[in-house]
Scaffold this motif. Structure first.
Motif, PDB file in Angstrom:
ATOM      1  N   ILE A 155      21.987 -49.884  54.872  1.00 52.85           N
ATOM      2  CA  ILE A 155      22.601 -48.805  55.292  1.00 52.85           C
ATOM      3  C   ILE A 155      23.464 -49.021  56.654  1.00 52.85           C
ATOM      4  O   ILE A 155      22.887 -49.650  57.474  1.00 52.85           O
ATOM      5  N   ARG A 156      24.674 -49.204  56.365  1.00 54.35           N
ATOM      6  CA  ARG A 156      25.662 -49.552  57.507  1.00 54.35           C
ATOM      7  C   ARG A 156      26.822 -49.062  57.329  1.00 54.35           C
ATOM      8  O   ARG A 156      27.267 -48.569  56.060  1.00 54.35           O
ATOM      9  N   PRO A 157      27.917 -48.844  58.368  1.00 54.97           N
ATOM     10  CA  PRO A 157      28.968 -48.058  58.157  1.00 54.97           C
ATOM     11  C   PRO A 157      29.993 -48.789  56.994  1.00 54.97           C
ATOM     12  O   PRO A 157      30.770 -47.763  56.468  1.00 54.97           O
ATOM     13  N   SER A 158      30.079 -50.012  56.668  1.00 59.15           N
ATOM     14  CA  SER A 158      30.753 -50.833  55.859  1.00 59.15           C
ATOM     15  C   SER A 158      30.101 -50.750  54.608  1.00 59.15           C
ATOM     16  O   SER A 158      31.047 -51.296  53.584  1.00 59.15           O
ATOM     17  N   PHE A 159      29.196 -50.207  54.177  1.00 59.43           N
ATOM     18  CA  PHE A 159      28.424 -50.268  52.880  1.00 59.43           C
ATOM     19  C   PHE A 159      28.775 -49.274  51.853  1.00 59.43           C
ATOM     20  O   PHE A 159      28.793 -48.069  52.508  1.00 59.43           O
ATOM     21  N   ALA A 160      29.468 -49.554  50.900  1.00 60.11           N
ATOM     22  CA  ALA A 160      30.030 -48.559  49.959  1.00 60.11           C
ATOM     23  C   ALA A 160      28.688 -48.146  48.957  1.00 60.11           C
ATOM     24  O   ALA A 160      28.687 -48.564  47.801  1.00 60.11           O
ATOM     25  N   ALA A 161      28.095 -47.246  49.203  1.00 61.58           N
ATOM     26  CA  ALA A 161      26.696 -46.834  48.608  1.00 61.58           C
ATOM     27  C   ALA A 161      27.174 -46.046  47.418  1.00 61.58           C
ATOM     28  O   ALA A 161      26.531 -46.282  46.452  1.00 61.58           O
ATOM     29  N   ARG A 162      28.425 -45.314  47.677  1.00 60.92           N
ATOM     30  CA  ARG A 162      28.738 -44.432  46.375  1.00 60.92           C
ATOM     31  C   ARG A 162      29.126 -45.263  45.273  1.00 60.92           C
ATOM     32  O   ARG A 162      28.528 -45.099  44.200  1.00 60.92           O
ATOM     33  N   ALA A 163      29.771 -46.304  45.306  1.00 60.39           N
ATOM     34  CA  ALA A 163      30.092 -47.299  44.138  1.00 60.39           C
ATOM     35  C   ALA A 163      28.756 -47.873  43.670  1.00 60.39           C
ATOM     36  O   ALA A 163      28.821 -47.977  42.441  1.00 60.39           O
ATOM     37  N   ARG A 164      27.830 -48.251  44.498  1.00 56.19           N
ATOM     38  CA  ARG A 164      26.583 -48.966  44.051  1.00 56.19           C
ATOM     39  C   ARG A 164      25.913 -47.765  43.077  1.00 56.19           C
ATOM     40  O   ARG A 164      25.245 -48.240  42.179  1.00 56.19           O
ATOM     41  N   VAL A 165      25.722 -46.666  43.635  1.00 57.29           N
ATOM     42  CA  VAL A 165      24.974 -45.481  43.017  1.00 57.29           C
ATOM     43  C   VAL A 165      25.580 -45.238  41.452  1.00 57.29           C
ATOM     44  O   VAL A 165      24.999 -45.179  40.609  1.00 57.29           O
ATOM     45  N   GLU A 166      26.997 -44.982  41.314  1.00 55.94           N
ATOM     46  CA  GLU A 166      27.631 -45.004  40.378  1.00 55.94           C
ATOM     47  C   GLU A 166      27.511 -46.002  39.419  1.00 55.94           C
ATOM     48  O   GLU A 166      27.405 -45.800  37.935  1.00 55.94           O
ATOM     49  N   SER A 167      27.329 -47.319  40.004  1.00 61.39           N
ATOM     50  CA  SER A 167      27.344 -48.435  38.877  1.00 61.39           C
ATOM     51  C   SER A 167      25.828 -48.190  38.622  1.00 61.39           C
ATOM     52  O   SER A 167      25.706 -48.556  37.179  1.00 61.39           O
ATOM     53  N   LEU A 168      24.754 -48.049  39.132  1.00 61.51           N
ATOM     54  CA  LEU A 168      23.559 -47.761  38.735  1.00 61.51           C
ATOM     55  C   LEU A 168      23.167 -46.646  37.694  1.00 61.51           C
ATOM     56  O   LEU A 168      22.761 -46.823  36.653  1.00 61.51           O
ATOM     57  N   VAL A 169      24.103 -45.544  37.612  1.00 62.34           N
ATOM     58  CA  VAL A 169      23.974 -44.417  36.998  1.00 62.34           C
ATOM     59  C   VAL A 169      24.729 -44.835  35.689  1.00 62.34           C
ATOM     60  O   VAL A 169      24.082 -44.362  34.487  1.00 62.34           O
ATOM     61  N   ARG A 170      25.834 -45.732  35.647  1.00 66.45           N
ATOM     62  CA  ARG A 170      26.465 -46.191  34.415  1.00 66.45           C
ATOM     63  C   ARG A 170      25.413 -46.999  33.896  1.00 66.45           C
ATOM     64  O   ARG A 170      25.535 -47.050  32.354  1.00 66.45           O
ATOM     65  N   VAL A 171      24.778 -47.928  34.531  1.00 65.33           N
ATOM     66  CA  VAL A 171      23.919 -48.814  33.703  1.00 65.33           C
ATOM     67  C   VAL A 171      22.767 -48.040  33.369  1.00 65.33           C
ATOM     68  O   VAL A 171      22.273 -48.324  31.985  1.00 65.33           O
ATOM     69  N   GLY A 172      22.146 -47.196  33.884  1.00 64.30           N
ATOM     70  CA  GLY A 172      21.228 -46.185  33.498  1.00 64.30           C
ATOM     71  C   GLY A 172      21.524 -45.426  32.155  1.00 64.30           C
ATOM     72  O   GLY A 172      20.814 -45.319  30.811  1.00 64.30           O
ATOM     73  N   LEU A 173      22.889 -44.881  31.949  1.00 66.53           N
ATOM     74  CA  LEU A 173      23.369 -44.317  30.829  1.00 66.53           C
ATOM     75  C   LEU A 173      23.534 -45.102  29.648  1.00 66.53           C
ATOM     76  O   LEU A 173      23.180 -44.616  28.633  1.00 66.53           O
ATOM     77  N   ALA A 174      24.302 -46.271  30.150  1.00 69.10           N
ATOM     78  CA  ALA A 174      24.291 -47.208  28.930  1.00 69.10           C
ATOM     79  C   ALA A 174      22.819 -47.614  28.078  1.00 69.10           C
ATOM     80  O   ALA A 174      22.718 -47.817  27.015  1.00 69.10           O
ATOM     81  N   LEU A 175      21.770 -48.172  29.160  1.00 70.86           N
ATOM     82  CA  LEU A 175      20.329 -48.291  28.724  1.00 70.86           C
ATOM     83  C   LEU A 175      19.853 -47.050  27.823  1.00 70.86           C
ATOM     84  O   LEU A 175      19.269 -47.421  26.872  1.00 70.86           O
ATOM     85  N   ALA A 176      20.233 -45.846  28.381  1.00 68.49           N
ATOM     86  CA  ALA A 176      19.939 -44.507  27.623  1.00 68.49           C
ATOM     87  C   ALA A 176      20.444 -44.526  26.179  1.00 68.49           C
ATOM     88  O   ALA A 176      19.564 -44.525  25.208  1.00 68.49           O
ATOM     89  N   SER A 177      21.637 -44.976  26.069  1.00 70.24           N
ATOM     90  CA  SER A 177      22.144 -44.769  24.895  1.00 70.24           C
ATOM     91  C   SER A 177      21.873 -46.015  23.878  1.00 70.24           C
ATOM     92  O   SER A 177      21.639 -45.877  22.873  1.00 70.24           O
ATOM     93  N   THR A 178      21.622 -47.191  24.576  1.00 65.59           N
ATOM     94  CA  THR A 178      21.163 -48.196  23.659  1.00 65.59           C
ATOM     95  C   THR A 178      19.751 -48.082  23.065  1.00 65.59           C
ATOM     96  O   THR A 178      19.449 -48.551  22.143  1.00 65.59           O
ATOM     97  N   ALA A 179      18.704 -47.402  24.070  1.00 69.43           N
ATOM     98  CA  ALA A 179      17.613 -46.945  23.692  1.00 69.43           C
ATOM     99  C   ALA A 179      17.631 -45.967  22.527  1.00 69.43           C
ATOM    100  O   ALA A 179      16.770 -45.983  21.445  1.00 69.43           O
ATOM    101  N   ALA A 180      18.721 -45.105  22.506  1.00 63.59           N
ATOM    102  CA  ALA A 180      18.494 -44.031  21.322  1.00 63.59           C
ATOM    103  C   ALA A 180      18.828 -44.689  19.990  1.00 63.59           C
ATOM    104  O   ALA A 180      18.526 -44.585  18.890  1.00 63.59           O
ATOM    105  N   ILE A 181      19.873 -45.804  20.254  1.00 64.48           N
ATOM    106  CA  ILE A 181      20.597 -46.724  19.035  1.00 64.48           C
ATOM    107  C   ILE A 181      19.387 -47.561  18.539  1.00 64.48           C
ATOM    108  O   ILE A 181      19.059 -47.560  17.251  1.00 64.48           O
TER     109      ILE A 181
END
Length: 464
Positions: A155-181
């Motif tokens: 955590i620091r003023p220049s850290f883009a946490a929002r972009a990192r969290v959204e990337s992790l969410v996309r990865v999680g959604l992709a893994l969930a879709s892959t698991a269903a398939i």
């Protein structure tokens, strides 16, 4: 379970600590940014907290989940590794039975005298379970703490946490879709491989076109059907017969109820009738089975005897009629959605040209909603084909090749239930035939679903 609770607690702590640290950074110097978030890299404190929680949760919960799945087998292996060679040789013949006895002794449920070998195994089992459980908890907690610490430290003023969290969410959604398939592919492959093994015993031609179904194994070689008869045509016929009866009940009633609720029912009547109608969808199928077996089947038998007809105590008519009642809400709901989607402008235009309400329904609304209605009927058809409990309880297991709804018949799902129950050895044609039936059922229902989607997509009219 304890490793899972520990990892979840550390994840929550990482979230709270990271949020507090992010709020302390977002002071007057770092006011809200143009994006609407706190000036910490354009991210609100909750994104920094979520990032730290993700870094703690992913490794911690992964270790805990792995322990839940594989911990018991590892404990068993490590327990037997501690046992002397002579003791292992003594329990080899009844390993599973003795292991269960040892578990009961270790948990304090032993009754009567305990054999020495069981007592020794129980002591080793308790020792290994305690040490292994503690080790798994420490490992899950350790990796969660390390991940949470890295998240808080980032955590620091220049850290883009929002972009990192959204990337992790996309990865999680992709893994969930892959698991269903992957799960779907696993189901199909398991059915396919076992079906291929079955066709090594029985010809596909005999299975798909044979007229006799008798999968039991005879006690003597000179008995009729000693190798089993696996002609599935009686099962397919019984399935289609019961499904046709069910659709003849559910189709008209469901469609007419949707028309009534859309055009004739008052607002109060619709608000009360629609939820009451959909209550039928929440009734367990076993309840419908009891109703069919105890009430409907005897009633039909008595009526048949009164008018001189021979009605079986377990008839296709009883099972199909009750199944039709069960899927009425399915047809009604889908038809109601299709009718409601027709624009009001078409109805108003029909009324403006002098058409009556019934003419508007018959000439304008139903044709416009027909793709959705047909798609709903096909989906209901596939739902009826896959029904099990009602058929088992009301139609019986007699594989009769008949089109008479008053006779007893059986279906594909009922035979699968009869073939796969209890402890089975999956090396005989009798047991493997259940997989072939399951594959046929899967292909049929999948084809019906695809056909319904194609009909809706091809004939849907777009209104502006």
């Amino acid at each position: 379970m304890i490793p899972l609770i520990a990892a979840a607690a550390i994840t929550l702590a990482a979230f709270l600590i990271a949020r507090s640290r992010a709020v302390s950074f977002s002071g007057p110097v770092h006011a809200t940014s143009a994006t609407g978030g706190v000036g910490l890299g354009g991210s609100r404190p909750v994104y920094h907290a979520a990032y730290a929680a993700c870094l703690a949760a992913v490794p911690g919960l992964s270790v805990a989940a792995a322990w839940l799945f594989f911990g018991e087998s590892l404990i068993e292996r490590w327990t037997f590794a501690r046992m002397p060679a002579e003791t292992l040789a003594e329990i080899t013949a009844n390993r599973s039975l003795i292991l269960n006895e040892a578990r009961n002794v270790a948990e304090g449920f032993a009754q009567g005298e305990v054999r020495p070998v069981v007592a020794e195994l129980a002591r080793n089992l308790t020792f290994v379970s305690d040490r292994a459980g503690t080790g798994a908890t420490l490992l899950a907690s350790g990796v969660a703490v390390v991940g949470g610490w890295l998240g808080v430290r980032s955590i620091r003023p220049s850290f883009a946490a929002r972009a990192r969290v959204e990337s992790l969410v996309r990865v999680g959604l992709a893994l969930a879709s892959t698991a269903a398939i992957a799960v779907t592919a696993g189901i199909v492959l398991s059915l396919l491989f076992e079906t291929i093994r079955f066709f090594g015993h029985v010809s596909p031609i005999e299975f798909l076109f044979g007229l006799h179904w008798s999968p039991q194994t005879a006690l003597r070689a000179d008995q009729v059907g000693s190798s089993g008869a696996f002609g599935a045509v009686p099962l397919f016929t019984g399935t289609l017969l019961i499904t046709a009866i069910a659709m003849s009940v559910a189709g008209p009633i469901g469609l007419l109820s949707a028309v009534y609720l859309n055009f004739y029912a008052s607002r109060v009547m619709r608000d009360w009738t629609k939820p009451l109608l959909e209550i039928l969808a929440g009734v367990p199928t076993v309840v419908y089975g009891y109703f069919a077996a105890i009430s409907v089947a005897p009633f039909l038998s008595n009526v048949g005897n009164t008018i001189g007809l021979s009605v079986a105590s377990e008839s296709a008519l009883a099972a199909g009629a009750v199944m039709g009642v069960m899927i009425i809400p399915f047809v009604s709901s889908l038809s109601d959605d299709a009718i409601s989607a027709v624009p009001d402008a078409l109805r108003d235009g029909s009324y403006g040209l002098g058409a009556t309400r019934s003419e508007t329904i018959r000439i304008v609304v139903v044709p416009a909603a027909l793709p959705g209605i047909m798609g709903g009927l096909l989906l209901a058809f596939s739902r009826a084909i896959g029904e099990t409990m009602i058929v088992v309880m009301a139609a019986g297991l007699a594989a009769n090749l008949t089109a008479n709804p008053l006779d007893a018949v059986t279906t594909v799902t009922a035979q699968i239930v009869a073939l796969i129950k209890g402890d089975q050895e999956f090396d005989s044609a009798k047991t493997l035939s259940a997989f072939a039936l399951g594959l046929v059922l899967f292909v049929v229902t999948l084809s019906l679903n695809v056909l319904a989607l194609r009909i809706v997509k091809k004939y849907r009219e777009t209104y502006e």
